[in-house]
Each structure stands twice: as structure tokens, then as C-alpha cells.
Write a protein that holds these residues in place. Structure first.
Motif, PDB file in Angstrom:
ATOM      1  N   ARG A  80      46.102  58.669  49.352  1.00 51.34           N
ATOM      2  CA  ARG A  80      44.836  58.329  49.985  1.00 51.34           C
ATOM      3  C   ARG A  80      44.257  57.066  49.350  1.00 51.34           C
ATOM      4  N   SER A  81      43.966  56.087  50.179  1.00 50.88           N
ATOM      5  CA  SER A  81      43.361  54.855  49.660  1.00 50.88           C
ATOM      6  C   SER A  81      42.001  55.119  49.028  1.00 50.88           C
ATOM      7  N   ASP A  82      41.326  56.196  49.448  1.00 47.57           N
ATOM      8  CA  ASP A  82      40.044  56.560  48.826  1.00 47.57           C
ATOM      9  C   ASP A  82      40.181  56.784  47.323  1.00 47.57           C
ATOM     10  N   ASP A  83      41.382  57.190  46.871  1.00 46.20           N
ATOM     11  CA  ASP A  83      41.577  57.519  45.459  1.00 46.20           C
ATOM     12  C   ASP A  83      41.682  56.290  44.559  1.00 46.20           C
ATOM     13  N   ILE A  84      41.821  55.117  45.150  1.00 49.43           N
ATOM     14  CA  ILE A  84      41.967  53.902  44.340  1.00 49.43           C
ATOM     15  C   ILE A  84      40.723  53.656  43.496  1.00 49.43           C
ATOM     16  N   ALA A  85      39.556  53.948  44.062  1.00 47.80           N
ATOM     17  CA  ALA A  85      38.297  53.690  43.344  1.00 47.80           C
ATOM     18  C   ALA A  85      38.206  54.442  42.031  1.00 47.80           C
ATOM     19  N   ALA A  86      38.829  55.606  41.936  1.00 52.22           N
ATOM     20  CA  ALA A  86      38.756  56.423  40.723  1.00 52.22           C
ATOM     21  C   ALA A  86      39.771  56.007  39.671  1.00 52.22           C
ATOM     22  N   ARG A  87      40.640  55.072  39.973  1.00 53.42           N
ATOM     23  CA  ARG A  87      41.657  54.644  39.022  1.00 53.42           C
ATOM     24  C   ARG A  87      41.050  53.779  37.915  1.00 53.42           C
ATOM     25  N   SER A  88      41.726  53.764  36.771  1.00 56.61           N
ATOM     26  CA  SER A  88      41.281  52.920  35.660  1.00 56.61           C
ATOM     27  C   SER A  88      41.488  51.454  36.020  1.00 56.61           C
ATOM     28  N   LEU A  89      40.814  50.574  35.296  1.00 57.21           N
ATOM     29  CA  LEU A  89      40.964  49.142  35.567  1.00 57.21           C
ATOM     30  C   LEU A  89      42.402  48.671  35.403  1.00 57.21           C
TER      31      LEU A  89
ATOM     32  N   ALA B 231      45.100  50.408  35.889  1.00 57.17           N
ATOM     33  CA  ALA B 231      45.854  50.954  37.016  1.00 57.17           C
ATOM     34  C   ALA B 231      45.559  50.170  38.295  1.00 57.17           C
ATOM     35  N   LYS B 232      44.303  49.777  38.477  1.00 57.16           N
ATOM     36  CA  LYS B 232      43.959  48.965  39.643  1.00 57.16           C
ATOM     37  C   LYS B 232      44.639  47.596  39.573  1.00 57.16           C
ATOM     38  N   ALA B 233      44.679  47.023  38.367  1.00 53.67           N
ATOM     39  CA  ALA B 233      45.296  45.714  38.200  1.00 53.67           C
ATOM     40  C   ALA B 233      46.791  45.757  38.474  1.00 53.67           C
ATOM     41  N   ALA B 234      47.418  46.908  38.180  1.00 52.81           N
ATOM     42  CA  ALA B 234      48.864  47.034  38.377  1.00 52.81           C
ATOM     43  C   ALA B 234      49.244  47.386  39.802  1.00 52.81           C
ATOM     44  N   LEU B 235      48.267  47.781  40.609  1.00 58.21           N
ATOM     45  CA  LEU B 235      48.564  48.257  41.959  1.00 58.21           C
ATOM     46  C   LEU B 235      49.338  47.245  42.811  1.00 58.21           C
ATOM     47  N   PRO B 236      48.989  45.944  42.800  1.00 62.60           N
ATOM     48  CA  PRO B 236      49.761  44.997  43.626  1.00 62.60           C
ATOM     49  C   PRO B 236      51.250  44.971  43.294  1.00 62.60           C
ATOM     50  N   LEU B 237      51.591  45.267  42.039  1.00 63.20           N
ATOM     51  CA  LEU B 237      53.001  45.268  41.644  1.00 63.20           C
ATOM     52  C   LEU B 237      53.766  46.419  42.282  1.00 63.20           C
ATOM     53  N   LEU B 238      53.048  47.485  42.673  1.00 62.27           N
ATOM     54  CA  LEU B 238      53.689  48.666  43.256  1.00 62.27           C
ATOM     55  C   LEU B 238      53.733  48.628  44.780  1.00 62.27           C
ATOM     56  N   VAL B 239      53.077  47.636  45.372  1.00 64.42           N
ATOM     57  CA  VAL B 239      53.082  47.530  46.835  1.00 64.42           C
ATOM     58  C   VAL B 239      54.497  47.323  47.382  1.00 64.42           C
ATOM     59  N   PRO B 240      55.313  46.404  46.801  1.00 60.20           N
ATOM     60  CA  PRO B 240      56.676  46.250  47.316  1.00 60.20           C
ATOM     61  C   PRO B 240      57.588  47.420  46.955  1.00 60.20           C
ATOM     62  N   TRP B 241      57.322  48.068  45.799  1.00 64.03           N
ATOM     63  CA  TRP B 241      58.243  49.124  45.353  1.00 64.03           C
ATOM     64  C   TRP B 241      57.546  50.020  44.333  1.00 64.03           C
ATOM     65  N   ASN B 242      57.485  51.315  44.628  1.00 61.85           N
ATOM     66  CA  ASN B 242      56.846  52.267  43.729  1.00 61.85           C
ATOM     67  C   ASN B 242      57.897  53.287  43.275  1.00 61.85           C
ATOM     68  N   PRO B 243      58.498  53.091  42.091  1.00 58.83           N
ATOM     69  CA  PRO B 243      59.581  53.980  41.646  1.00 58.83           C
ATOM     70  C   PRO B 243      59.127  55.415  41.431  1.00 58.83           C
ATOM     71  N   GLY B 244      57.864  55.607  41.033  1.00 55.89           N
ATOM     72  CA  GLY B 244      57.361  56.956  40.839  1.00 55.89           C
ATOM     73  C   GLY B 244      57.324  57.739  42.147  1.00 55.89           C
ATOM     74  N   VAL B 245      56.918  57.078  43.213  1.00 53.88           N
ATOM     75  CA  VAL B 245      56.894  57.717  44.530  1.00 53.88           C
ATOM     76  C   VAL B 245      58.307  58.063  44.974  1.00 53.88           C
ATOM     77  N   ARG B 246      59.254  57.170  44.717  1.00 50.27           N
ATOM     78  CA  ARG B 246      60.643  57.445  45.099  1.00 50.27           C
ATOM     79  C   ARG B 246      61.141  58.730  44.436  1.00 50.27           C
ATOM     80  N   ARG B 247      60.902  58.858  43.145  1.00 49.59           N
ATOM     81  CA  ARG B 247      61.367  60.048  42.420  1.00 49.59           C
ATOM     82  C   ARG B 247      60.689  61.310  42.936  1.00 49.59           C
ATOM     83  N   GLU B 248      59.365  61.236  43.111  1.00 50.32           N
ATOM     84  CA  GLU B 248      58.612  62.415  43.541  1.00 50.32           C
ATOM     85  C   GLU B 248      59.028  62.875  44.935  1.00 50.32           C
TER      86      GLU B 248
END
Length: 414
Positions: free
Chosen positions: A42-51, A53-70
Motif C-alpha cells: 500500500r502506497s499509504d504505508d510509505i509515510a510511516a517509513r523512516s527517512l 527507508a524513504k530515501a532508499a525507495l527509488p532504488l527498489l522501484v526497478p527491482w525489489n529482492p525482498g519482494v521476490r523472496r517473499e
């Protein structure tokens, strides 16, 4: 059938037709007796992330290895027959396709917009249609122009994802579900595998109440954004007002970046009511009381959920004559099509629909018949299950060493 739906939900602060479609399809499948699970972020959950984690989010847009595993772990544990992918931006990423491959589960993807060939998915720049990235090897023009939210920096992750994952999308999805023939035509011209691009229109639940009488108002229902033609509508309505008015008020319901401008424009006027964001029940009531629903989008809509919602209520539509609207609205029969981006043409159509209640009634009845034939839940369920079966059969053939995809006109999988 056992289906796992994968979707990144859009922020709840603004109405999302895509969220609505996903929810309605899940409910439809479950009501028909299918087992449906949901894997979502949920994009709503982004607001609750730490700074950090928010800064790292663009790096996960092309590829999120944690999501792949889960997701791969869940697929191996549950063994669904098929995975249905919807939106993967920004928290899921195309890594969900790798998870499907890891677990050997076929994937179907609904294409709700044009993100396969355009980083922001709109085929629009500066309020005008743009296809500069369509068919290009790299989407550098989108970065140069800052097409996503007017920011080059914000556009980069989307452009990188499009370039890096093009082959994975085109080879890792058994069936792409286009929501209109107009959208499919654009994607085929861009080089996507034609043999796996099927047209499956969105369905709309029966609202349970049809319009009675000629209607009380014209209605714009949707996001208040430039691409939706909101400024065009305001200019057309001012032209109508200068000529004596339409005889009924214009009701504008929704929220978005143009909300302050719309609210200021409507303030103090008797012929305009800005009502903010309606809930589902209020939307249905407003549609059923409409002379017509107005959809003046300046971008090439891939579908147009509000158009079909109007049809379901027996209400005609005044829409821009391009994109999917051309196949949804039969001009002069189920509604009126105006010349895209032209104030005078939109004003003329609005005058015509309000001046002739008999014509409006005939169009409304024809619109309801079209809904029953092409956009009802029964039709939507039949088409959806048919595409799932096709995807499962295609993956089974591949597993047996008989991949038939090249023979289905896939073309160049660049």
C-alpha cells in the motif's frame, strides 16, 4: 481455480479506478466460487517509513529482492494456478515476475495504463499527447522532460525500470490483458508481443438503480488533473454561461492537484457545484441523477471506468473523441464525442445534450443495453476466467517443451 492477485494499492487520499477494478475482480471471482488470495503493498504505508527507508525507495522501484523472496515463498507454499499482476509501482517492482518464474506459476498482467512504453504511463507531456518514448530503445526523453511529477529525478527510477525490465515483462507474462483495443494498438506498435496481448474490458457492477426522468445536472466525476480535461471543461462551461447557460448546473466531484483552482472557480456561482470527494453510494446517486456524465480527458484514456458506470445507470456520456472513448461511446447513439482538446466542440455537445431531453433518454437506454451486452459482471467473469485458462495452458505447453508463444505472433521480444 486458485488465483493470487498481486497489486500495489494507490494512495487512498485520491480516488483510484485501478484499486476499484482490482477489488471488484477479486469479489467477482470469490462470489463465483474461485479461491483468491491477495499479495499487496500500500502506497499509504510509505509515510510511516523512516527517512533512510524513504530515501532508499527509488532504488527498489526497478527491482525489489525482498519482494521476490517473499512472493516466491508464498507461491511455493500455496501453489496457485495463476498469478494476476496489476500495479507494481512503487513498492513491489517487476521482481514479482521473477518470483512467478522461480515457483513455476504462470502470470497474467492487466495493463491499466501505458507504463510498458511510457515511464509515467500517460502518453502525455505538458497537457498534450506525447509518444516520444513509444518504440524507443531507451526512455531518455521522459527523463529529459521530467515527465513524472515534473521532476527528472523522480522520473529516473521509472525509466530505469522500463529499460531494465522490458524483456522480463515481455517474456515472463503469459497473457497481457489490455483494457481497450485502442490501448492494445499502441502497445503492438511499440513492439510488444501481439500474440499475448488480449483485450478484456473492465466490467462494472450493476448499480441497481437506473436514471428516471431527464436528469438534474451534468456531472464530472474523477480526478481533478490537467490530463482529465478539467481546465477544458471549465473553459467550455464559461463559454456556455456567457451564452445564457445550459439550464442545469454542472456538478464536479473529486479531488486532485487542481482542487484549489476548481474550488475557487466554482465559488459563488449558481451554475456550478464543487462537492469534493464522494463515497461510492454518493457517486452512484449522482450518476443516476445526471443528464449526462462528462469525460473530457486530454490524454489517451486506456479505458474510462466512469463512462461505463454511467452506461450501467442508463446515462449518456459526453466524452473526448480519442483513445478508448471512441470504442466505448457510439457517437449519437450512447452519447456524444467532442473533438479532443477543443473548448467550442465540448461546449456544443453539452448544449446539445441538455437541450434535448428526448435524445438524452434514447441515448441513456441505448447506453444501458451496451452495458448489459459488453460490460456486465457476467461478461467480465467469463472473459477473465478464459484468459486465466489460456495462460495456464500456455505455461503447461512450455513445461512440456512445446512453447507455442512464438507461433502466436509475439514478434520481436527486444
Amino acid at each position: 481455480m486458485h488465483v493470487l492477485v498481486v497489486h500495489n494499492r494507490y494512495a487512498s487520499a485520491q480516488p483510484s479506478g485501478e484499486n476499484k477494478v482490482v477489488d471488484q475482480e477479486v469479489a467477482l471471482l470469490r462470489e463465483a466460487g474461485h479461491r483468491v488470495g491477495v499479495f499487496e503493498r500500500r502506497s499509504d504505508d510509505i509515510a510511516a517509513r523512516s527517512l533512510p527507508a524513504k530515501a532508499a525507495l527509488p532504488l527498489l522501484v526497478p527491482w525489489n529482492p525482498g519482494v521476490r523472496r517473499e512472493l516466491a515463498d508464498r507461491l511455493r507454499a500455496e501453489r496457485p494456478d495463476v498469478v494476476h499482476v496489476h500495479n507494481v509501482f512503487p513498492l513491489l517492482s517487476p521482481s514479482v515476475l521473477a518470483a512467478c518464474a522461480d515457483a513455476g506459476v504462470p502470470a497474467v498482467a492487466t495493463l491499466h495504463n501505458y507504463t510498458q512504453v511510457c515511464p509515467p504511463g500517460t502518453l502525455q507531456r505538458d497537457g498534450r499527447p506525447c509518444t516520444e518514448c513509444v518504440g524507443a530503445r531507451t526512455p531518455l526523453p521522459a527523463v529529459r522532460h521530467g515527465c513524472y511529477r515534473g521532476s527528472r529525478l523522480a522520473t529516473v527510477p521509472l525509466a530505469v525500470s522500463l529499460s531494465a525490465n522490458r524483456r522480463r515483462w515481455w517474456s515472463g507474462v503469459e497473457r497481457f490483458l489490455c483494457i481497450s483495443a485502442a490501448q492494445r494498438d499502441v502497445l503492438v506498435r511499440a513492439g510488444m508481443p501481439a500474440g499475448r496481448l488480449a483485450v478484456k474490458h473492465n466490467f462494472v457492477p450493476d448499480p441497481g438503480a437506473l436514471r428516471t426522468g431527464p436528469g438534474e445536472h451534468l456531472l464530472y466525476l474523477g480526478r481533478l488533473a490537467e490530463a482529465k480535461g478539467v481546465r477544458l471543461l471549465m473553459a467550455a462551461w464559461d463559454e456556455i454561461a456567457a451564452g445564457g447557460g445550459a439550464g442545469v448546473p454542472l456538478v464536479i466531484a473529486g479531488t486532485g492537484p487542481l482542487e484549489p483552482e476548481v474550488a475557487a472557480w466554482a465559488a459563488g456561482r449558481d451554475d456550478v457545484r464543487y462537492v469534493g470527494l464522494y463515497d461510492t453510494a454518493q457517486c452512484r446517486q449522482a450518476v443516476a441523477r445526471s443528464v449526462a456524465v462528462v469525460a473530457p480527458s486530454t490524454w489517451l484514456e486506456a479505458f474510462g471506468l466512469v463512462v461505463v458506470e454511467a452506461m450501467a445507470a442508463g446515462v449518456p456520456v459526453v466524452a473526448a473523441g480519442h483513445g478508448a472513448f471512441v470504442e466505448l461511446v457510439e457517437d449519437g447513439v450512447t452519447g456524444l464525442l467532442h473533438r479532443p482538446g477543443e473548448v467550442a466542440s465540448l461546449a456544443s455537445c453539452l448544449r446539445r445534450i441538455t437541450a434535448d431531453p428526448v435524445l438524452g433518454g434514447e441515448m441513456g437506454r441505448a447506453a444501458r443495453r451496451r452495458y448489459e451486452r459488453d460490460f456486465s459482471p457476467a461478461v467480465g467473469l467469463e472473459r477473465l476466467v478464459e484468459e486465466y485458462r489460456t495462460a495456464i495452458a500456455g505455461r503447461s505447453a512450455l513445461a512440456r517443451g512445446g512453447d507455442t508463444r512464438a507461433g502466436r505472433g509475439d514478434g520481436d521480444n527486444r
